[in-house]
Design a protein around this motif. Structure first.
Motif, PDB file in Angstrom:
ATOM      1  N   UNK A 152       0.832  -1.201   0.000  1.00  0.00           N
ATOM      2  CA  UNK A 152       0.000   0.000   0.000  1.00  0.00           C
ATOM      3  C   UNK A 152       0.871   1.258   0.000  1.00  0.00           C
ATOM      4  N   UNK A 153       2.052   1.150   0.596  1.00  0.00           N
ATOM      5  CA  UNK A 153       2.956   2.300   0.688  1.00  0.00           C
ATOM      6  C   UNK A 153       3.459   2.709  -0.691  1.00  0.00           C
ATOM      7  N   UNK A 154       3.864   1.733  -1.511  1.00  0.00           N
ATOM      8  CA  UNK A 154       4.324   2.083  -2.863  1.00  0.00           C
ATOM      9  C   UNK A 154       3.164   2.605  -3.709  1.00  0.00           C
ATOM     10  N   UNK A 155       1.949   2.071  -3.470  1.00  0.00           N
ATOM     11  CA  UNK A 155       0.781   2.589  -4.192  1.00  0.00           C
ATOM     12  C   UNK A 155       0.506   4.036  -3.819  1.00  0.00           C
ATOM     13  N   UNK A 156       0.698   4.366  -2.535  1.00  0.00           N
ATOM     14  CA  UNK A 156       0.473   5.740  -2.095  1.00  0.00           C
ATOM     15  C   UNK A 156       1.446   6.698  -2.768  1.00  0.00           C
ATOM     16  N   UNK A 157       2.672   6.234  -3.004  1.00  0.00           N
ATOM     17  CA  UNK A 157       3.656   7.072  -3.695  1.00  0.00           C
ATOM     18  C   UNK A 157       3.261   7.276  -5.146  1.00  0.00           C
ATOM     19  N   UNK A 158       2.678   6.246  -5.757  1.00  0.00           N
ATOM     20  CA  UNK A 158       2.254   6.352  -7.157  1.00  0.00           C
ATOM     21  C   UNK A 158       1.159   7.406  -7.307  1.00  0.00           C
ATOM     22  N   UNK A 159       0.188   7.397  -6.389  1.00  0.00           N
ATOM     23  CA  UNK A 159      -0.884   8.406  -6.480  1.00  0.00           C
ATOM     24  C   UNK A 159      -0.419   9.744  -5.920  1.00  0.00           C
ATOM     25  N   UNK A 160       0.672   9.726  -5.142  1.00  0.00           N
ATOM     26  CA  UNK A 160       1.250  10.971  -4.636  1.00  0.00           C
ATOM     27  C   UNK A 160       0.541  11.559  -3.440  1.00  0.00           C
ATOM     28  N   UNK A 161      -0.176  10.727  -2.687  1.00  0.00           N
ATOM     29  CA  UNK A 161      -0.928  11.226  -1.539  1.00  0.00           C
ATOM     30  C   UNK A 161      -0.042  11.241  -0.298  1.00  0.00           C
ATOM     31  N   UNK A 162       0.361  12.443   0.120  1.00  0.00           N
ATOM     32  CA  UNK A 162       1.264  12.581   1.258  1.00  0.00           C
ATOM     33  C   UNK A 162       0.597  12.159   2.558  1.00  0.00           C
ATOM     34  N   UNK A 163      -0.706  12.433   2.695  1.00  0.00           N
ATOM     35  CA  UNK A 163      -1.411  12.066   3.924  1.00  0.00           C
ATOM     36  C   UNK A 163      -1.399  10.559   4.136  1.00  0.00           C
ATOM     37  N   UNK A 164      -1.651   9.814   3.070  1.00  0.00           N
ATOM     38  CA  UNK A 164      -1.659   8.353   3.189  1.00  0.00           C
ATOM     39  C   UNK A 164      -0.246   7.839   3.447  1.00  0.00           C
ATOM     40  N   UNK A 165       0.736   8.427   2.776  1.00  0.00           N
ATOM     41  CA  UNK A 165       2.123   8.021   3.013  1.00  0.00           C
ATOM     42  C   UNK A 165       2.493   8.207   4.481  1.00  0.00           C
ATOM     43  N   UNK A 166       2.109   9.356   5.049  1.00  0.00           N
ATOM     44  CA  UNK A 166       2.436   9.628   6.450  1.00  0.00           C
ATOM     45  C   UNK A 166       1.711   8.662   7.373  1.00  0.00           C
ATOM     46  N   UNK A 167       0.450   8.383   7.052  1.00  0.00           N
ATOM     47  CA  UNK A 167      -0.325   7.439   7.859  1.00  0.00           C
ATOM     48  C   UNK A 167       0.313   6.060   7.866  1.00  0.00           C
ATOM     49  N   UNK A 168       0.740   5.586   6.706  1.00  0.00           N
ATOM     50  CA  UNK A 168       1.353   4.263   6.618  1.00  0.00           C
ATOM     51  C   UNK A 168       2.721   4.234   7.296  1.00  0.00           C
ATOM     52  N   UNK A 169       3.468   5.329   7.183  1.00  0.00           N
ATOM     53  CA  UNK A 169       4.751   5.388   7.888  1.00  0.00           C
ATOM     54  C   UNK A 169       4.549   5.296   9.392  1.00  0.00           C
ATOM     55  N   UNK A 170       3.469   5.896   9.884  1.00  0.00           N
ATOM     56  CA  UNK A 170       3.159   5.820  11.317  1.00  0.00           C
ATOM     57  C   UNK A 170       2.844   4.396  11.752  1.00  0.00           C
ATOM     58  N   UNK A 171       2.506   3.544  10.793  1.00  0.00           N
ATOM     59  CA  UNK A 171       2.239   2.129  11.091  1.00  0.00           C
ATOM     60  C   UNK A 171       3.517   1.282  10.981  1.00  0.00           C
ATOM     61  N   UNK A 172       4.676   1.928  10.835  1.00  0.00           N
ATOM     62  CA  UNK A 172       5.946   1.199  10.882  1.00  0.00           C
ATOM     63  C   UNK A 172       6.499   0.740   9.553  1.00  0.00           C
ATOM     64  N   UNK A 173       6.017   1.289   8.436  1.00  0.00           N
ATOM     65  CA  UNK A 173       6.548   0.895   7.130  1.00  0.00           C
ATOM     66  C   UNK A 173       7.992   1.363   6.971  1.00  0.00           C
ATOM     67  N   UNK A 174       8.826   0.528   6.335  1.00  0.00           N
ATOM     68  CA  UNK A 174      10.215   0.895   6.037  1.00  0.00           C
ATOM     69  C   UNK A 174      10.220   1.787   4.804  1.00  0.00           C
ATOM     70  N   UNK A 175      10.780   2.986   4.936  1.00  0.00           N
ATOM     71  CA  UNK A 175      10.678   3.966   3.855  1.00  0.00           C
ATOM     72  C   UNK A 175      11.404   3.520   2.593  1.00  0.00           C
ATOM     73  N   UNK A 176      12.436   2.681   2.741  1.00  0.00           N
ATOM     74  CA  UNK A 176      13.185   2.207   1.576  1.00  0.00           C
ATOM     75  C   UNK A 176      12.815   0.782   1.173  1.00  0.00           C
ATOM     76  N   UNK A 177      11.689   0.284   1.669  1.00  0.00           N
ATOM     77  CA  UNK A 177      11.224  -1.057   1.281  1.00  0.00           C
ATOM     78  C   UNK A 177      10.932  -1.070  -0.224  1.00  0.00           C
ATOM     79  N   UNK A 178      11.164  -2.219  -0.856  1.00  0.00           N
ATOM     80  CA  UNK A 178      10.962  -2.283  -2.309  1.00  0.00           C
ATOM     81  C   UNK A 178      10.177  -3.527  -2.705  1.00  0.00           C
ATOM     82  N   UNK A 179       9.604  -3.500  -3.905  1.00  0.00           N
ATOM     83  CA  UNK A 179       8.860  -4.645  -4.418  1.00  0.00           C
ATOM     84  C   UNK A 179       9.806  -5.633  -5.094  1.00  0.00           C
TER      85      UNK A 179
END
Length: 699
Positions: free
Chosen positions: A92-119
């Motif tokens: 979901x984090x990479x999808x949020x970057x694709x749509x460019x939604x900063x609010x969702x990115x911040x929300x997912x980061x608050x849930x412990x996502x690794x910022x440099x995680x990759x597919x």
């Protein structure tokens, strides 16, 4: 995620005809319809909030793709897993970057996502934001610690195919997002000269799509910007096309002129099909660019430019080319055939294409022509005065040092020797005799028919020659031994690991240990990686097993005989030489006052491996040898076994020969450890070590 008691209750009240798969399908559809009411209803009926639809999409990922913040909050509140991955490894984090939604990115980061995680393809959220030109997302992710210069990580298999390695800047350049490119470079310090696994930098990525009408303007703008930022203008794409050739293909005279003004570019460089920038301009009938290239000194004497212009009925182009001394070139019917079998196709391509000669050397630095990778760069095929060569390219200062070393190898039989060299534009081109395979590749082939003893003989000699020059190799890997068309082995050091010995015995010992491992690797035909092979992998039924085991142990234990002495080890002897050695020992010790003392010295550590040999030998043979001459009976002592071998061979008996066949074959098969036992017993006894000296063929 374990189902709650509440969800279990809901599931039990759901319609008996509704399966989990049905509910999952409906839930995904409701999310894609942005129906919060439908989502809540399905979750109440027992739908799994983490169920997956086609491609592995979860409801949360679909909500993010739909850019629906309310649904994202709802699904997370209902237990949606933010770490779930699609089939391609995306989250979901990479999808949020694709749509460019900063609010969702911040929300997912608050849930412990690794910022440099990759597919699975190596794409991070930062790379996705760059690919789609989402500047606000880029800035947010950068502020949270995203690695701006991270290269795309791919599997080992994909890396071998030169895939992956791209950065976010390359992605933004490729997709033509000029504003994002400026942000990445000016505000985030993106490196414009990092290359992907195909050797392409940001400029090459920017120009790759420049020919398309919708991409032309942005490609030109990005190109000029990168040139102002000091980008390397000599990088090539996977087809060998330089930035100049790509700019000509785009038909952008401004960009062509800007590239040429840099003064760092080889105007006559060609792609893998042999096309120079001028050839491309002629093919596209672009007189403006062709004139610009000719004015800047592009060569017109190769490539049959007039013929191309005539084929296109381009009269003005033909006149322009003639003004710059272009001549019509008749087709050359010569059908050249290279000597190399492995590199045949690449060499024929190199022979056919146009390349600007470097002295007497024709070379093309592209992936197809690269035959070996080193830490110092690639080694490429070349034709030097028509001879097939392998070419190492380095800066002139480094190349001079390498040249001086290889010149020392000129009288060595199994060290890689310098064939010739050329210098041009600050670079040294070292040319070596072309090889077919390295040792690692050769042993992996099912049809491998190498004589392992002969191969090791050449390997030992190569290391002896290097040590005699005063160097320790320090990297005796099978990929550093090269085999030519005739099967001859050469040792090279293209990674520059060699070290001056200068009395440091530990360097020599390190080479001997590595040689022991390499010997095991060769004897086991490379079935295990070099660092994993051990003496347990040796075939115990091999006719050379005992000698091989002893030689390996001697190398690893830094035997005092050193490489020179171990090169005369019984492992390298033929069967007849081993048998001749055993016969000769009795002749040498029978004149001693106490021949048994030879094998009973204080330093003789081994015990005789055949203490009951008289029971193992053919009884008829023993009877015949004892009775006619009423000779002294043979005992189970090693000296008596040597006496029997000597007497039997010196006084042949037709009955015995008919019985056992070839004497050497019979005794060495019956007593396979005898040769090495006798040899070591003599060497370990200082009083009699000279008796082990035997004339064997030189390595």
């Amino acid at each position: 995620m374990e189902p709650t008691a509440h969800s279990q209750q809901n599931e039990s009240t759901a319609s008996s005809t509704e399966t989990a798969e049905d509910l999952a399908f409906e839930l995904n559809a409701a999310v894609r319809d942005n129906s919060i009411k439908g989502v809540l209803d399905l979750l109440e009926r027992g739908a799994d909030v983490n169920s997956k639809a086609g491609g592995g999409w979860t409801p949360l990922q679909s909500a993010v793709q739909a850019n629906n913040e309310d649904l994202v909050w709802l699904l997370l509140d209902k237990g949606a897993c933010p770490y779930a991955r699609k089939d391609n490894g995306g989250t979901a984090f990479t999808e949020a970057a694709i749509v460019g939604n900063v609010n969702i990115l911040e929300l997912l980061l608050d849930h412990g996502l690794n910022i440099n995680d990759h597919d699975n393809n190596g794409f991070t959220a930062f790379m996705e934001a760059a690919w789609y030109g989402r500047e606000e997302a880029l800035k947010f992710l950068y502020s949270k610690g995203a690695n701006v210069n991270l290269r795309r990580a791919v599997s080992e298999e994909r890396a071998k195919l030169h895939k992956g390695g791209a950065t976010a800047l390359m992605d933004a350049c490729r997709e033509g997002h000029f504003s994002a490119v400026k942000t990445l470079v000016q505000e985030m310090g993106a490196d414009v000269n990092i290359c992907d696994n195909r050797g392409r930098n940001a400029l090459i990525h920017a120009l790759k799509k420049g020919c398309a009408k919708e991409s032309y303007k942005s490609a030109v703008s990005i190109g000029h910007f990168l040139l102002d930022c000091g980008v390397d203008v000599n990088r090539k794409d996977e087809c060998g096309k330089t930035a100049l050739i790509l700019a000509v293909e785009m038909q952008s005279p401004d960009l062509v002129e800007a590239l040429l003004e840099k003064g760092e570019i080889d105007i006559d460089d060609a792609d893998e099909e042999g096309n120079t920038a001028l050839m491309v301009a002629v093919e596209k009938n672009d007189c403006n660019i062709a004139k610009l290239l000719c004015e800047k000194g592009a060569r017109t004497d190769d490539g049959n430019l007039i013929a191309v212009a005539n084929r296109k009925r381009a009269h003005n182009m033909a006149c322009l080319l003639r003004h710059y001394n272009a001549k019509f070139v008749p087709e050359n019917p010569e059908d050249w055939e290279p000597k190399s079998k492995r590199w045949r196709d690449q060499l024929k391509n190199l022979y056919k294409i146009y390349r600007l000669m470097i002295g007497n050397l024709k070379i093309f630095q592209c992936i197809e022509q690269r035959i070996h990778n080193t830490s110092q760069g690639g080694i490429y095929l070349g034709l030097h005065s028509g001879t097939e060569v392998a070419v190492r390219i380095s800066l002139s200062t480094e190349g001079d040092k390498e040249k001086r070393f290889f010149e020392q190898c000129c009288n060595c039989e199994h060290l890689m020797k310098l064939f010739s060299f050329e210098k041009a534009r600050g670079y040294m081109y070292l040319c070596f005799p072309l090889w077919e395979k390295n040792l690692e590749e050769h042993l992996q082939e099912p049809e491998d028919q190498m004589d392992y003893k002969d191969g090791l003989r050449m390997i030992f000699q190569a290391l002896r020659e290097l040590h005699s020059l005063g160097f320790a190799h320090q990297d005796l890997h099978p990929r550093n031994f090269f085999i030519d068309l005739g099967g001859k082995i050469y040792l090279a050091d293209f990674d520059n690991r060699r070290t001056l010995i200068e009395g440091k015995k530990e360097l020599v010992n390190s080479d001997l240990e590595a040689l022991g491992r390499l010997m095991l690797y060769v004897l086991t035909r490379g079935k295990k990686p070099l660092q994993q092979v051990s003496v347990e992998d040796l075939a115990a039924d091999s006719p050379d097993y005992n000698e091989a085991l002893d030689l390996v142990n001697s190398l690893v234990s830094h035997d005092e005989r050193g490489l020179e002495g171990l090169s005369k080890h019984p492992f390298f002897w033929s069967k007849q030489t081993r048998f001749r050695f055993l016969k000769s020992i009795w002749n040498k010790i029978k004149v001693l006052h106490n021949e048994k003392d030879v094998f009973q010295g204080p330093n003789v550590a081994e015990s005789f491996p055949y203490p009951w040999w008289t029971k193992e030998i053919d009884r008829m043979v023993l009877n015949i040898m004892e009775k006619p001459r009423k000779a002294k009976p043979y005992t189970n002592d090693v000296t008596d076994l040597l006496r029997l071998i000597r007497n039997l061979d010196e006084h042949p008996n037709i009955r015995i020969s008919n019985r056992i066949g070839d004497h050497a074959e019979y005794f060495l098969k019956l007593f396979p450890a005898l040769t090495i036992y006798v040899y070591n017993s003599l060497h370990q006894n200082p009083k009699y070590s000279h008796l082990a000296d035997i004339q064997v063929p030189s390595l």
